[in-house]
Design an enzyme around this catalytic site. Structure first.
Site, PDB file in Angstrom:
ATOM      1  N   GLY A  56       0.922  -1.253  -0.021  1.00  0.00           N
ATOM      2  CA  GLY A  56       0.152   0.082  -0.107  1.00  0.00           C
ATOM      3  C   GLY A  56       0.863   1.190   0.070  1.00  0.00           C
ATOM      4  O   GLY A  56       2.052   1.198  -0.417  1.00  0.00           O
ATOM      5  N   VAL A  62       0.326   4.512   4.883  1.00  0.00           N
ATOM      6  CA  VAL A  62      -0.279   3.412   5.507  1.00  0.00           C
ATOM      7  C   VAL A  62       0.685   2.567   6.153  1.00  0.00           C
ATOM      8  O   VAL A  62       0.479   1.926   7.146  1.00  0.00           O
ATOM      9  CB  VAL A  62      -1.219   2.581   4.405  1.00  0.00           C
ATOM     10  CG1 VAL A  62      -1.855   1.739   5.084  1.00  0.00           C
ATOM     11  CG2 VAL A  62      -2.507   3.535   4.071  1.00  0.00           C
ATOM     12  N   GLY A  63       1.732   2.458   5.602  1.00  0.00           N
ATOM     13  CA  GLY A  63       2.783   1.616   5.975  1.00  0.00           C
ATOM     14  C   GLY A  63       3.175   2.040   7.288  1.00  0.00           C
ATOM     15  O   GLY A  63       3.584   1.277   8.260  1.00  0.00           O
ATOM     16  N   GLU A 107       5.251  -3.308   1.431  1.00  0.00           N
ATOM     17  CA  GLU A 107       5.542  -3.061   0.148  1.00  0.00           C
ATOM     18  C   GLU A 107       5.047  -1.893  -0.183  1.00  0.00           C
ATOM     19  O   GLU A 107       3.719  -1.695  -0.191  1.00  0.00           O
ATOM     20  CB  GLU A 107       5.317  -4.120  -0.943  1.00  0.00           C
ATOM     21  CG  GLU A 107       5.881  -3.836  -2.592  1.00  0.00           C
ATOM     22  CD  GLU A 107       4.955  -4.519  -3.423  1.00  0.00           C
ATOM     23  OE1 GLU A 107       3.947  -5.074  -3.056  1.00  0.00           O
ATOM     24  OE2 GLU A 107       5.507  -4.623  -4.681  1.00  0.00           O
ATOM     25  N   CYS A 166       2.986   1.095  -8.442  1.00  0.00           N
ATOM     26  CA  CYS A 166       4.066   1.469  -7.287  1.00  0.00           C
ATOM     27  C   CYS A 166       5.339   1.832  -7.804  1.00  0.00           C
ATOM     28  O   CYS A 166       5.879   2.811  -7.247  1.00  0.00           O
ATOM     29  CB  CYS A 166       4.232   0.578  -6.034  1.00  0.00           C
ATOM     30  SG  CYS A 166       4.937  -0.863  -6.507  1.00  0.00           S
ATOM     31  N   THR A 218       3.088   4.508   1.371  1.00  0.00           N
ATOM     32  CA  THR A 218       4.030   4.760   2.613  1.00  0.00           C
ATOM     33  C   THR A 218       3.284   5.255   3.761  1.00  0.00           C
ATOM     34  O   THR A 218       3.778   4.792   4.680  1.00  0.00           O
ATOM     35  CB  THR A 218       4.956   5.703   1.843  1.00  0.00           C
ATOM     36  OG1 THR A 218       5.479   5.388   0.823  1.00  0.00           O
ATOM     37  CG2 THR A 218       6.278   5.772   2.811  1.00  0.00           C
TER      38      THR A 218
END
Lengths: 368, 344
Positions: A244, A248-249, A266, A300, A246
């Site tokens: 998803g 959300v990461g 990722e 991405c 950056t």
């Protein structure tokens, strides 16, 4: 009707539609309303739901369930219950299931390709030639790993129930990237597809069960970010895997810090595309086309920055502009379009906003 | 972005003849390529990335397709772009005359009528023969407007003395050939002797006079796409009206990657000199699907102007058979066996 004689003169392409009857029949068979897929069957489509739209037309395709914390807990419990038996299988026995899933995808490849194109808006050419064949190949590939597990990873054991959250740009392919290695390793899975694009995950789970995958090994819970958060934070989940943004990461990293859960992320990027003066410029232009307009640019690793050596800058930009004139934009089910629909009006507005921002900062917009 | 690839090429719309309601685009008359001095620096700067060309060539047929009446119309167009060819050791005036009859009426009238295409000018682009049959072909095609092309430079190797080759060209032109398909000396390309290649093509062009010159590169024997692109460029600077892939006698003939390399040179030549040069893939094009792929390649890389017989030809001996089968299927919904077709 456009006549042969007229077309002989214009030499236009004309429509080349892929049929969607089978996909529409599948939706109709479910009453165009889906529950979650837990423990080998669909839950009842409840009141908490959201509309899944066809981005090309804006029409509603189906209603999908908005997963609550209780839905997530039920799915994690099913995955936990299925875990011991799944883990106890030998690598060769799990490989048999994975090969069966690969064959299942091949057998239903047209249905998957059409549902994906309807749900995501990407072109049928890409779902037919790229997404779906790659899905089958990933399951085949990881079936091989399952067979090699004991020899290549001695002393390792499956981590347990894996909670997976995937994005909307390659819905079924992302499922394959996440699910195939987890099942090969002996993990069981709870997967949350993106809320824009839940349908192929539900179709996959339904057909996987029909292909003999034991109940509870693969569970699908649909919903938005709240459902994803509930899944990531559930104590029964031993590992989290997310593709998803950056942003959300970062949120997920913070949320599970100190919990002991394993994590794979990722995330997004801004990839440069470099052109040097000794390149075959016509060939390089095609590289740019693949890098930035593939999947409507929703990739991405899309080549979103173009860096060209000054000595060939003008010639290259002229070639690129000429090439853009021949891109065809149209309905995703037309076999001869290069770009279909952006996944959702929200994303379309975001793109328009970024373009406006660029212009406000001094960029010159050019469109064919 | 526009939904389709319209290009604003110079074209006017003229009513079809003989009471037809169809409108036919009549392209603006071509200015023949006058050639220009050889630019060796430009030749050496040309390079083709094989992997990139192969990828583009592999994906293009998957990106473009035409269905139903669009496919039928495109196939009829393909018929008008065909150089119906017979280049066999056992050719006789009789089978050349048979080919000419087919060139005048390449598609059965009942099929054309069923497609509403009776008013369209459906005839072959040319008939292509060895020198000894030029006179018979010219005679058989008199009044049809269909030109005769002759493969007249010691085809297919091209390795006769220059005087012999030029004499053959003169003889073919004297017999009435309107187009000359010459073969180059492939060794000049492999050795990088660009000036000698330029001189060879320029000499044949001068000998052709009013006859149009197609330059056959023998791409299957040129080893690399970069060689093919450089040879294309030299041939155009030396005055080629068309560049053509192959004799049909090499083990590898026309392919899409080779075509990509050549048509991109045509594009570059137009950008530099403003002159439009034609393209003729030849050899190995046997199916209607292949023909459609080539038309899509021309439309995408060069534009709609190159979908006309003055700028694009198929060199083909067997292609028409499959095209006719597909057209009959469009009309009747049933496929005929190839042996039921009148060609080859």
């Amino acid at each position: 009707m456009t006549t042969v004689a007229e077309i002989f003169s214009t030499m236009a392409y004309g429509p080349a539609p892929e049929g969607d009857a089978e996909a529409r029949a599948w939706l109709a068979a479910h009453g165009a309303a889906f529950g979650h897929f837990v423990n080998g069957r669909f839950t009842a489509a409840g009141a908490a739901s959201f509309e899944t739209r066809e981005p090309a037309t804006g029409r509603v395709l189906a209603r999908s369930a908005q997963g609550s914390a209780a839905d997530v807990a039920a799915a994690v419990a099913a995955a936990g219950a299925a875990l011991p038996a799944w883990q106890a299988l030998s690598g060769h026995e799990r490989a048999r299931h994975l090969y069966a899933l690969a064959r299942m995808v091949q057998r239903h490849s047209r249905l998957f390709a059409v549902v994906e194109a309807l749900d995501n808006g990407k072109s049928i050419r890409e779902t037919r030639d790229l997404d779906v064949p790659l899905v089958a190949r990933h399951f085949t590939h990881h079936a091989g790993w399952a067979q090699l597990l004991e020899a290549e990873f001695p002393g390792h054991e499956a981590v347990g129930v894996v909670g997976q959250v995937i994005p909307w740009n390659f819905p079924l392919l992302m499922l394959a990237w996440k699910v195939a290695p987890a099942l090969a390793a002996g993990c069981t899975v709870v997967l949350k597809p993106a809320e824009y694009t839940s349908l192929t995950a539900l179709l996959f789970a339904e057909l996987a069960h029909a292909a003999g995958l034991p109940a509870g090994v693969l569970n699908i819970v649909t919903g938005d970010g709240r459902t994803g958060a509930a899944l990531v934070e559930h104590p029964g989940v031993a590992k989290v895997a997310v593709t998803g943004s950056t942003e959300v990461g970062r949120v997920i990293r913070t949320a599970i810090a100190g919990s002991g859960k394993a994590l794979t992320l990722e995330l997004g990027g801004k990839s440069p595309f470099l052109v040097f003066e000794d390149a075959d410029l016509d060939g390089a232009v095609e590289g740019v086309v693949d890098a930035i307009w593939f999947n409507q640019g929703q990739v991405c690793c899309a080549g979103s920055r173009l860096l060209v050596q000054e000595s060939v800058h003008d010639a290259f930009v002229a070639k690129l502009r000429a090439r853009m004139e021949t891109l065809r934009v149209g309905g995703p089910l037309d076999k001869a379009v290069d770009m279909g629909a952006i996944v959702d009006p929200v994303q379309r507005d975001r793109i328009a906003g970024l373009v406006a921002q660029g212009e406000a900062q001094g960029a010159t917009r050019w469109q064919p | 972005m526009r939904p389709s690839a319209g290009t604003g090429t110079a074209a006017r719309v003229a009513p079809a003849d003989a009471g037809g309601t169809a409108l036919v685009h009549v392209p603006a008359p071509l200015v023949r390529n006058p050639g220009e001095p050889l630019d060796l620096a430009a030749v050496r700067a040309i390079r083709v990335n094989r992997s990139a060309a192969e990828r583009r060539a592999a994906t293009l047929p998957a990106r473009r397709t035409v269905k139903k009446q669009w496919q039928a119309a495109w196939l009829l167009k393909a018929v008008t772009l065909m150089d119906l060819t017979t280049l066999q050791g056992d050719d006789t005036p009789a089978n050349v005359r048979r080919l000419c009859a087919k060139a005048r009426q390449p598609v059965r009238p009942d099929l054309l009528e069923a497609m509403g295409a009776s008013a369209l000018p459906i005839r072959a682009g040319a008939v292509c023969v060895y020198h000894p049959f030029v006179a018979a072909a010219v005679d058989a095609l008199r009044g049809s407007g269909i030109p005769v092309a002759a493969v007249s430079t010691a085809f297919p190797s091209g390795l006769a003395p220059m005087a012999t080759r030029l004499a053959e060209v003169r003889a073919s032109v004297a017999d009435g050939a309107a187009e000359i398909d010459m073969v180059i000396t492939r060794g000049l390309v492999l050795r990088g002797e660009w000036q000698a290649l330029y001189d060879e093509v320029a000499a044949v062009r001068a000998t052709c006079g009013e006859a149009h010159l197609k330059v056959i590169l023998g791409t299957g024997e040129l080893a690399t796409l970069t060689n093919i692109a450089r040879a294309s460029w030299v041939a155009m600077q030396a005055g080629a009206d068309f560049i053509k892939t192959s004799t049909g006698k090499e083990s590898v003939n026309a392919t899409l990657p080779v075509s990509l390399a050549m048509v991109r040179m045509i594009r570059a030549y137009r950008e530099r000199s403003g002159v439009l040069v034609g393209y003729k893939p030849a050899g190995g094009i046997r199916t209607a699907k292949q023909a459609l792929d080539y038309l899509a390649l021309m439309k995408e890389e060069l534009g709609d102007r190159w979908l006309a017989p003055d700028l694009f030809r198929f060199g083909a001996s067997a292609l028409l058979t499959d095209v006719e089968r597909q057209l009959e299927h469009f009309v009747t919904g049933r496929y005929a066996a190839a042996h039921r077709m009148p060609m080859p």
